[in-house]
Scaffold this active site. Sequence first.
Site, PDB file in Angstrom:
ATOM      1  N   GLY A  23       0.824  -1.198   0.000  1.00 60.45           N
ATOM      2  CA  GLY A  23       0.000   0.000   0.000  1.00 60.45           C
ATOM      3  C   GLY A  23       0.857   1.246   0.000  1.00 60.45           C
TER       4      GLY A  23
ATOM      5  N   GLY B 175       0.316   4.346  -0.915  1.00 62.02           N
ATOM      6  CA  GLY B 175      -0.397   5.604  -1.075  1.00 62.02           C
ATOM      7  C   GLY B 175       0.387   6.704  -0.404  1.00 62.02           C
ATOM      8  CB  ALA B 176      -0.653   9.874   1.171  1.00 64.70           C
TER       9      ALA B 176
ATOM     10  CE  LYS C 193      -8.294   4.214   2.430  1.00 67.01           C
ATOM     11  NZ  LYS C 193      -8.449   5.270   3.453  1.00 67.01           N
TER      12      LYS C 193
ATOM     13  CG  ASN D  31      -6.364   4.764  10.503  1.00 67.07           C
ATOM     14  OD1 ASN D  31      -5.505   5.175  11.269  1.00 67.07           O
ATOM     15  ND2 ASN D  31      -6.743   5.450   9.437  1.00 67.07           N
TER      16      ASN D  31
ATOM     17  CE  LYS E 261      -4.049   7.387  14.604  1.00 63.77           C
ATOM     18  NZ  LYS E 261      -3.174   6.624  13.688  1.00 63.77           N
TER      19      LYS E 261
ATOM     20  CG  ASN F 233      -8.612   6.814  14.034  1.00 64.27           C
ATOM     21  OD1 ASN F 233      -8.152   7.902  13.720  1.00 64.27           O
ATOM     22  ND2 ASN F 233      -7.898   5.704  13.956  1.00 64.27           N
TER      23      ASN F 233
ATOM     24  CG  ASN G 288      -7.868  23.034   5.184  1.00 63.55           C
ATOM     25  OD1 ASN G 288      -7.182  22.603   6.107  1.00 63.55           O
ATOM     26  ND2 ASN G 288      -7.346  23.521   4.070  1.00 63.55           N
TER      27      ASN G 288
ATOM     28  CD  GLU H  52      -9.092   2.069   6.708  1.00 60.71           C
ATOM     29  OE1 GLU H  52      -8.268   1.133   6.664  1.00 60.71           O
ATOM     30  OE2 GLU H  52      -8.788   3.227   7.031  1.00 60.71           O
TER      31      GLU H  52
END
Length: 311
Positions: A7, A9-10, A77, A103, A186, A190, A254, A270
């Site tokens: 994964g 991604g960012a 994910k 997460n 954590k 979330n 934002n 998720e």
Amino acid sequence: MKIGILGSGALGSAIGGVLTEAGSEVYLIRRSTEHVNVMNSKGLMLKEGTHERIVRVRAETDCTNIGHVDLVIVLVKSYHTKEAIENARPMIGEHTMVMSLQNGLGNEEIIGEVVGWQRVLVGRTYVGGVMLESCQVIVGAKGKHTYIGEQDGQITHRVNRVAEVFNRAGLSTTVSSNIMGIMWDKLLINVATGALCGITRLPYGGLYNVPEVKDCALAAVAEGIAVAKACGVVLSIKLPEEAWFRAAEGLPDNFKPSMLQSIENGMRTEIDFINGSVVRWGAKRNVPTPVNKVLVACVKGIEYEMGLGTP
């Protein structure tokens, strides 16, 4: 250390980039052929504040030709965890460790069922990453901590070795004997904002200005605290307000959590691994979780409306 990141991604690219820069042999794995080709041809641009640099990275669309690695970091994910770790079998040798930095709760169980519990390390990170383009990533590592540990709380040579590699790369990392408590801490953060942002479509600037939203968030976190205590988990978060305020700490008005970003992008969320975890573990310990049940139901309804649910 030879590392495969499932994964890229960012966040996966941010972590993989700085680990590569520090001397580890890192393979960034992502399905997108276009994304992989760009990273391999142009490198990965890491941006931290005003500092920018290009890091030459290794990117692959699958794990077939990588060979065995020392560590697999899972950052897909949560609903893709099982498929990703099954596809990663070619990288997993006799002494390979597998660590989730995802997460929510439940990924470690999925990983352990596929590759064996003895391989699994547990981790939680507050490092951030924002993908600007396919080969440009903002790295949010300054002042952000990562915690890793063995599931049983033992401080072992292998987990210390991983922490050493992370710290050498500037990823401030601590080995914890209470990693389950950190995971739940954590999770509570979330739980405080993710589903509510997704349902209301509000970024943090709006979310934190609606008193009724705060009341709902505190009730959801209170349920999570009760469930964690029933599971024997030792938390650092004692009051729901702590999770509510920690969720927005240092973030702009934002800011949009991943739950809202997924919904805006027409993607599955998720929710099952976040608020759904509170509901699931509450049922196992006979702890009522009505607020989290409603939040899960609302997000599931949104997913269904977008064509992502099942009849």
